[in-house]
Structure formats: C-alpha cells, structure tokens
Motif scaffolding. Structure first.
Motif, PDB file in Angstrom:
ATOM      1  N   ALA A  66      -7.023  -2.690  11.230  1.00  0.00           N
ATOM      2  CA  ALA A  66      -8.074  -1.813  11.221  1.00  0.00           C
ATOM      3  C   ALA A  66      -8.031  -0.878   9.724  1.00  0.00           C
ATOM      4  N   ALA A  67      -6.649  -1.002   9.301  1.00  0.00           N
ATOM      5  CA  ALA A  67      -6.575   0.074   8.056  1.00  0.00           C
ATOM      6  C   ALA A  67      -6.863  -0.740   7.011  1.00  0.00           C
ATOM      7  N   GLY A  68      -6.450  -2.245   7.164  1.00  0.00           N
ATOM      8  CA  GLY A  68      -6.614  -3.099   5.864  1.00  0.00           C
ATOM      9  C   GLY A  68      -5.239  -3.051   4.952  1.00  0.00           C
ATOM     10  N   ALA A  69      -4.431  -2.644   5.727  1.00  0.00           N
ATOM     11  CA  ALA A  69      -3.279  -2.149   5.169  1.00  0.00           C
ATOM     12  C   ALA A  69      -2.635  -3.470   4.336  1.00  0.00           C
ATOM     13  N   GLY A  70      -1.925  -3.354   3.000  1.00  0.00           N
ATOM     14  CA  GLY A  70      -1.198  -4.286   2.412  1.00  0.00           C
ATOM     15  C   GLY A  70       0.179  -4.205   2.368  1.00  0.00           C
ATOM     16  N   LEU A  71       0.754  -3.269   2.651  1.00  0.00           N
ATOM     17  CA  LEU A  71       2.163  -2.994   2.816  1.00  0.00           C
ATOM     18  C   LEU A  71       2.527  -2.132   3.885  1.00  0.00           C
ATOM     19  N   LEU A  72       3.500  -2.439   4.492  1.00  0.00           N
ATOM     20  CA  LEU A  72       4.564  -1.650   5.761  1.00  0.00           C
ATOM     21  C   LEU A  72       5.566  -1.318   4.769  1.00  0.00           C
ATOM     22  N   PHE A  73       6.049   0.102   5.251  1.00  0.00           N
ATOM     23  CA  PHE A  73       7.439   0.584   4.551  1.00  0.00           C
ATOM     24  C   PHE A  73       8.074   1.659   5.288  1.00  0.00           C
ATOM     25  N   GLY A  74       9.261   1.618   5.204  1.00  0.00           N
ATOM     26  CA  GLY A  74      10.007   2.851   5.886  1.00  0.00           C
ATOM     27  C   GLY A  74      11.532   2.991   5.478  1.00  0.00           C
ATOM     28  N   CYS A  75      12.011   3.817   5.888  1.00  0.00           N
ATOM     29  CA  CYS A  75      13.536   3.892   5.859  1.00  0.00           C
ATOM     30  C   CYS A  75      14.085   3.163   7.187  1.00  0.00           C
ATOM     31  N   SER A  76      14.807   2.128   7.165  1.00  0.00           N
ATOM     32  CA  SER A  76      15.465   1.619   8.443  1.00  0.00           C
ATOM     33  C   SER A  76      16.788   2.406   8.757  1.00  0.00           C
ATOM     34  N   SER A  77      17.159   2.955   9.637  1.00  0.00           N
ATOM     35  CA  SER A  77      18.332   3.993   9.818  1.00  0.00           C
ATOM     36  C   SER A  77      19.457   3.213  10.773  1.00  0.00           C
ATOM     37  N   PHE A  78      20.546   2.985   9.924  1.00  0.00           N
ATOM     38  CA  PHE A  78      21.777   2.684  10.568  1.00  0.00           C
ATOM     39  C   PHE A  78      22.338   3.728  11.261  1.00  0.00           C
ATOM     40  N   PRO A  79      22.893   3.713  12.514  1.00  0.00           N
ATOM     41  CA  PRO A  79      23.411   4.886  13.162  1.00  0.00           C
ATOM     42  C   PRO A  79      24.756   5.278  12.362  1.00  0.00           C
ATOM     43  N   GLY A  80      24.985   6.559  12.451  1.00  0.00           N
ATOM     44  CA  GLY A  80      25.951   7.255  11.957  1.00  0.00           C
ATOM     45  C   GLY A  80      26.313   7.417  10.254  1.00  0.00           C
ATOM     46  N   THR A  81      27.173   7.838   9.963  1.00  0.00           N
ATOM     47  CA  THR A  81      27.357   8.181   8.595  1.00  0.00           C
ATOM     48  C   THR A  81      28.893   7.482   7.969  1.00  0.00           C
TER      49      THR A  81
END
Length: 249
Positions: free
Chosen positions: A133-148
């Motif tokens: 619907a948005a005609g988006a060309g890129l999905l992105f984000g921060c993938s989170s690994f649990p813990g530090t």
C-alpha cells in the motif's frame, strides 16, 4: 490499516492511549521483565518515537489477550532517515540517498505464553499489505539480541560478517558510544549455533535477502544488543514475494 485475521491471531492498529499503554506494557515484559524475572504492573517501555509511529497489536482471537506487537515508522525517502529510531544508534548518512519510501520496523515482541512462529507469520502478512500500500522500497530496523553479554553471540556475529554484510553504498557507520565489533577473520561460525541465537525476525529478513551493519551496538537501558538490518523490497526472491502476498491475502 484494516484488521487482518490469520488462524488464531488477528492484527489491528492501536486505536488510542489504552492500546498504546498495552503495547508498551508488553514491550517492557518481553524486553526487561521476563528476562530478569521482574514483575512490576505499572512498568512500561516508552520513548519519544512512540508518538511518531503507528502501532500494531497482534491479539489471540480466542482469548483476546495481546500476544505480540510492533511499531512502524513511514518515511517518504532516505532524506528522512534521521528521524528514525535506528539513527540514534547508527550513522545512516549513506541511506539518505535511498530514493523510495522506507518503513522502519521496531519493538517487535511476542508474549512469552505464545508461539513466536505463528505470530511472526501473522506479522509478515500485515507488513506485506502495508508495504504494498505504501509502495515502500526498503524495510529496516534494529534487530535485538537479548541481553548485554556479547560473548554468547560470536557465531551469529561471525555469520553476519561473512554472509550478510550490507552493500557498501548503504553500509551504516559507527555512532553509538558502546560498539560491539564482529569477530575478525579467520573465525569460522558454527552455522547451527549461529542460527539458533539469532532473533526470529532477523532470520526472516536474511532469508529474503536482508543485510546488516558491520557492527552491533549496546543498548543497556533496554537490555539488548542491536544490529542494524535492512531489506530492499525489490531484492526479495520472487517465490518468497508471491508466498508473502498469498499469506497477506
């Protein structure tokens, strides 16, 4: 975005403050409370980006329980990348040249009492509808690994280094004060251990041609290690794109 029903689960947009608080409460439970055995009925995970995003709730149709949630930030092009959550942790200057609409996916989480795989499929169905619907060309984000503690993720990070590095023209650069560098060659990753320690959403991105930064960043407030993740919609294999649209239908 209209409701979407898939088997046991449905996805719908948050409609007001009560829905947003429920999502923030679930986020706190998943990212902080459940991991540390904490129970605080008033605790929530909230930040300034909540006001900029649309929030999607994944509910169990049988019980009405909130089973998962995530948020989306729609950007007209890479020129708006600095308003993203990810830009707090990464220098995304190179992505400013991306010419098409973009969607940042954030704070994806699943209630500990529910099956992550079923909820992930439901989330991808809703995402596919929104991307089209948005005609988006890129999905992105921060993938989170649990813990530090990065010591548990050497194989995953080595596999990301060897097999899933971002193209140089989009590669994020360092910005965060606390960076986790991927293990240098010649360390060879154990593939099964690497996949087992990767977040499910990240594994989904990678199976569709997604790519990552060349380092991770530490988020001690949230208790996670973030890896920037991107996926160009045009690069998704045609068979996978057809399967996603069938799922979204």
């Amino acid at each position: 975005m209209p409701e979407l029903h898939k088997g046991r689960y449905r996805v719908r947009p948050a409609l007001g403050e009560d829905d947003l608080r429920a999502a923030q409460r679930l986020r706190w439970l998943c990212f902080i409370g459940d991991r540390h055995g904490m129970d605080d009925p008033d605790a929530r995970d909230a930040d300034a980006h909540d006001a900029l995003c649309r929030h999607l709730l994944i509910e169990d149709s049988r019980s009405g329980q909130l089973a998962g949630c995530f948020r989306l930030l729609d950007l007209e092009s890479g020129a708006d990348i600095d308003s993203s959550y990810s830009a707090q942790h990464y220098d995304l200057e190179r992505l400013r040249a991306f010419p098409a609409a973009m969607i940042e996916i954030g704070r994806f989480c699943v209630h500990p009492a529910h099956s992550g795989s079923d909820i992930l499929r439901t989330a991808w169905a809703a995402l596919t509808r929104h991307v089209d619907a948005a005609g988006a060309g890129l999905l992105f984000g921060c993938s989170s690994f649990p813990g530090t503690d990065a010591a548990g993720y050497e194989d995953a990070f080595a596999m990301l280094r060897d097999c899933h590095q971002a193209p140089p023209r989009w590669l994020p650069r360092m910005r965060a004060p606390e960076v986790v560098r991927f293990p240098p060659p010649p360390r060879r990753p154990d593939a099964s251990r690497a996949r087992a320690t990767m977040p499910p959403l990240l594994r989904s991105y990678l199976t569709m041609g997604g790519w990552v930064s060349d380092h991770a960043v530490m988020d001690r407030a949230l208790g996670t290690i973030h890896v920037f993740t991107g996926m160009e919609v045009s690069a998704i294999p045609s068979s996978r794109a057809r399967a996603l649209r069938l799922l979204a239908g």
